[in-house]
Structure formats: structure tokens, C-alpha cells
Design a protein around this motif. Structure first.
Motif, PDB file in Angstrom:
ATOM      1  N   UNK A  13      38.412  39.994  36.281  1.00 25.36           N
ATOM      2  CA  UNK A  13      38.762  40.675  37.530  1.00 25.36           C
ATOM      3  C   UNK A  13      37.515  41.069  38.308  1.00 25.36           C
ATOM      4  N   UNK A  14      36.463  41.449  37.602  1.00 26.66           N
ATOM      5  CA  UNK A  14      35.213  41.847  38.262  1.00 26.66           C
ATOM      6  C   UNK A  14      34.624  40.704  39.084  1.00 26.66           C
ATOM      7  N   UNK A  15      34.935  39.471  38.709  1.00 29.59           N
ATOM      8  CA  UNK A  15      34.411  38.315  39.450  1.00 29.59           C
ATOM      9  C   UNK A  15      35.040  38.192  40.836  1.00 29.59           C
ATOM     10  N   UNK A  16      36.252  38.716  40.979  1.00 29.91           N
ATOM     11  CA  UNK A  16      36.989  38.509  42.217  1.00 29.91           C
ATOM     12  C   UNK A  16      37.540  37.101  42.277  1.00 29.91           C
ATOM     13  N   UNK A  17      38.396  36.836  43.244  1.00 27.58           N
ATOM     14  CA  UNK A  17      38.973  35.501  43.376  1.00 27.58           C
ATOM     15  C   UNK A  17      37.910  34.521  43.871  1.00 27.58           C
ATOM     16  N   UNK A  18      37.929  33.324  43.305  1.00 32.57           N
ATOM     17  CA  UNK A  18      36.979  32.294  43.729  1.00 32.57           C
ATOM     18  C   UNK A  18      37.571  30.928  43.419  1.00 32.57           C
ATOM     19  N   UNK A  19      36.732  29.893  43.436  1.00 28.69           N
ATOM     20  CA  UNK A  19      37.233  28.523  43.286  1.00 28.69           C
ATOM     21  C   UNK A  19      37.999  28.307  41.991  1.00 28.69           C
ATOM     22  N   UNK A  42      43.154  19.615  40.591  1.00 31.10           N
ATOM     23  CA  UNK A  42      42.480  18.569  41.355  1.00 31.10           C
ATOM     24  C   UNK A  42      41.006  18.861  41.614  1.00 31.10           C
ATOM     25  N   UNK A  43      40.591  20.089  41.370  1.00 31.48           N
ATOM     26  CA  UNK A  43      39.201  20.449  41.645  1.00 31.48           C
ATOM     27  C   UNK A  43      38.429  20.505  40.322  1.00 31.48           C
ATOM     28  N   UNK A 122      43.380  20.858  47.134  1.00 31.54           N
ATOM     29  CA  UNK A 122      42.174  21.153  46.369  1.00 31.54           C
ATOM     30  C   UNK A 122      41.831  22.626  46.539  1.00 31.54           C
ATOM     31  N   UNK A 123      40.985  23.115  45.683  1.00 35.11           N
ATOM     32  CA  UNK A 123      40.570  24.518  45.729  1.00 35.11           C
ATOM     33  C   UNK A 123      39.222  24.622  46.435  1.00 35.11           C
ATOM     34  N   UNK A 124      39.173  25.407  47.499  1.00 35.07           N
ATOM     35  CA  UNK A 124      37.938  25.652  48.241  1.00 35.07           C
ATOM     36  C   UNK A 124      37.759  27.155  48.349  1.00 35.07           C
ATOM     37  N   UNK A 125      36.756  27.686  47.673  1.00 34.15           N
ATOM     38  CA  UNK A 125      36.605  29.142  47.626  1.00 34.15           C
ATOM     39  C   UNK A 125      37.821  29.739  46.955  1.00 34.15           C
ATOM     40  N   UNK A 203      34.420  23.468  53.366  1.00 36.27           N
ATOM     41  CA  UNK A 203      34.564  24.881  53.681  1.00 36.27           C
ATOM     42  C   UNK A 203      35.963  25.042  54.253  1.00 36.27           C
ATOM     43  N   UNK A 204      36.373  26.261  54.462  1.00 40.65           N
ATOM     44  CA  UNK A 204      37.701  26.494  55.028  1.00 40.65           C
ATOM     45  C   UNK A 204      37.798  25.892  56.429  1.00 40.65           C
ATOM     46  N   UNK A 205      36.679  25.877  57.169  1.00 44.75           N
ATOM     47  CA  UNK A 205      36.711  25.432  58.562  1.00 44.75           C
ATOM     48  C   UNK A 205      36.419  23.956  58.760  1.00 44.75           C
TER      49      UNK A 205
END
Length: 219
Positions: A13-19, A42-43, A122-125, A203-205
Motif C-alpha cells: 500500500x505504501x507504494x501507491x497504485x502504479x503499473x 498484457x504488460x 495495457x497498463x500505463x502508470x 503515457x496517458x496522453x
């Protein structure tokens, strides 16, 4: 699923959400969770913590139905089905489900989008995004071990020369700079990625391309 007491979940949990990590307060939408499962697979694989809010607060799993919905989602709304390992942990007197999703083996997994069409995610961030056509073609060539032959025409030289002077390039920018159709620019990018001459970056954008660390300029 044994219940175990330790600091494993708190450390995650300390890591926070990520890829490779996502928090879910509850499983209420089987199709939405399917997109998360296939995106991880897929990632690079990942972990899903059920019973944890987005801000990291532990709410606990409210019902065993959470697990059953997840299992049904992996089997019914992921094509092909996404395998996973489930562990149950006791944290602050509350149960948290840790779902471990391995990286895919075989063809990419698909899940329904908002229009019920099955797509590759796919997972991005910390987000699940649609895979673009370049990545799908790269995977196809890699999985099928297709032979690639590169002809260094002006278009290929333009791409490499541009990336020597700039940090990155997009598909549209490459097409315009080399004055070639987008489908031709895409094919060159795909081949160069498979050969590890360039890398695809998300990236998201936007999606952009950079020289690979393995690339060596022989000129």
C-alpha cells in the motif's frame, strides 16, 4: 486461501497504485475488472488488492462474493481467460485479497470496452489503456517469430537521424517528416521495435518512440 498476519500488504500500500499495482475497494463491475486483469497480463503482470480504497485506506473485503465475481470476470470476460493466484491476508482485523496476475504467455488478452467490443488493454502508470496498432503488430511479429529484413531507404535514415537530434518522435511526426504514408511509417516503426533499434513508450496522453539503449550508430 489462508489468512496470514504480516506487513506484506502495508508495504504494498505504501507504494501507491502504479503499473503493477492497483487498489479496489470492491468488485462491483465484472467487465471493468476484466480490463484491469488483461491490462496487467498484457504488460508485465501485477497485483490487485481488493478491500483497499484508492487512497490506501483498508476497508476490508465485505463478502466472499468479491472473489467469485473476480473469478467469473477472469473466465467470462477475458479472452483468453486470465490466470491468477489469490491470497487472503488479515490486516488491522480486516481481510484483504491479493490477486497476483502473471505476465501473459501466448496471444494478448482482450476485455470488453464500454461499447461491448473486445479490445486489448495495457497498463500505463495506474491506468488501463487501449494498445495501439503498432504494439499489436510488434507482438504479432515477436510471437510468430517472423523474419524481418530492413532496407535503409531515405525513410529509415530520416527516422534514425531525427532521433539522434531529438529525444522522441510520434507516428504522425515521422510520417510527415519522412513524407511517407502513415501505414508505411507504422511498418518501419514496428520492424525497428522488433529489432530493438527503437523503443515504444506510452503515457496517458500520447505514444512516442525513442532510440533503444541497444542501438549503435555505425556511421
Amino acid at each position: 486461501m489462508p489468512i496470514t498476519k504480516n506487513k506484506h500488504i502495508e508495504n504494498l500500500i505504501k507504494q501507491g497504485e502504479h503499473e503493477r499495482l492497483d487498489f479496489k475497494f470492491e468488485i462491483s463491475d465484472s467487465k471493468k475488472i476484466a480490463r484491469t486483469l488483461v491490462a496487467f497480463a498484457n504488460t508485465n503482470g501485477g497485483r490487485l488488492l481488493i478491500g483497499v480504497k484508492d487512497n490506501g485506506i483498508i476497508a476490508g473485503v465485505r463478502s466472499i462474493e468479491e472473489y467469485h465475481m473476480l473469478e467469473a470476470s477472469a473466465q467470462m470476460y477475458c479472452k483468453p481467460a486470465v490466470p491468477f493466484e489469490a491470497k487472503e491476508w488479515k490486516v488491522e482485523g480486516k481481510s484483504v485479497l491479493e490477486i497476483i496476475i502473471p505476465k501473459r504467455v501466448g496471444k494478448p488478452h482482450k476485455a470488453p470496452n464500454h461499447d461491448e467490443k473486445y479490445m486489448v488493454f495495457i497498463r500505463v502508470g495506474d491506468q488501463n489503456l487501449l494498445a495501439n496498432s503498432v504494439l499489436l503488430k510488434v507482438w504479432s511479429k515477436q510471437d510468430n517469430k517472423l523474419e524481418i529484413k530492413i532496407k535503409y531507404t531515405e525513410a529509415e535514415k530520416t527516422l534514425l537521424n531525427y532521433l539522434k537530434d531529438h529525444e522522441h518522435i510520434t507516428l504522425n511526426k515521422f510520417s510527415k517528416t519522412a513524407i511517407i504514408p502513415k501505414h508505411q511509417a507504422e511498418k518501419i516503426l514496428v520492424d525497428f521495435i522488433v529489432l530493438e533499434i527503437i523503443k515504444i513508450n506510452f503515457t496517458v496522453k500520447q505514444t512516442y518512440y525513442t532510440l533503444s539503449e541497444n542501438y549503435k550508430d555505425e556511421n
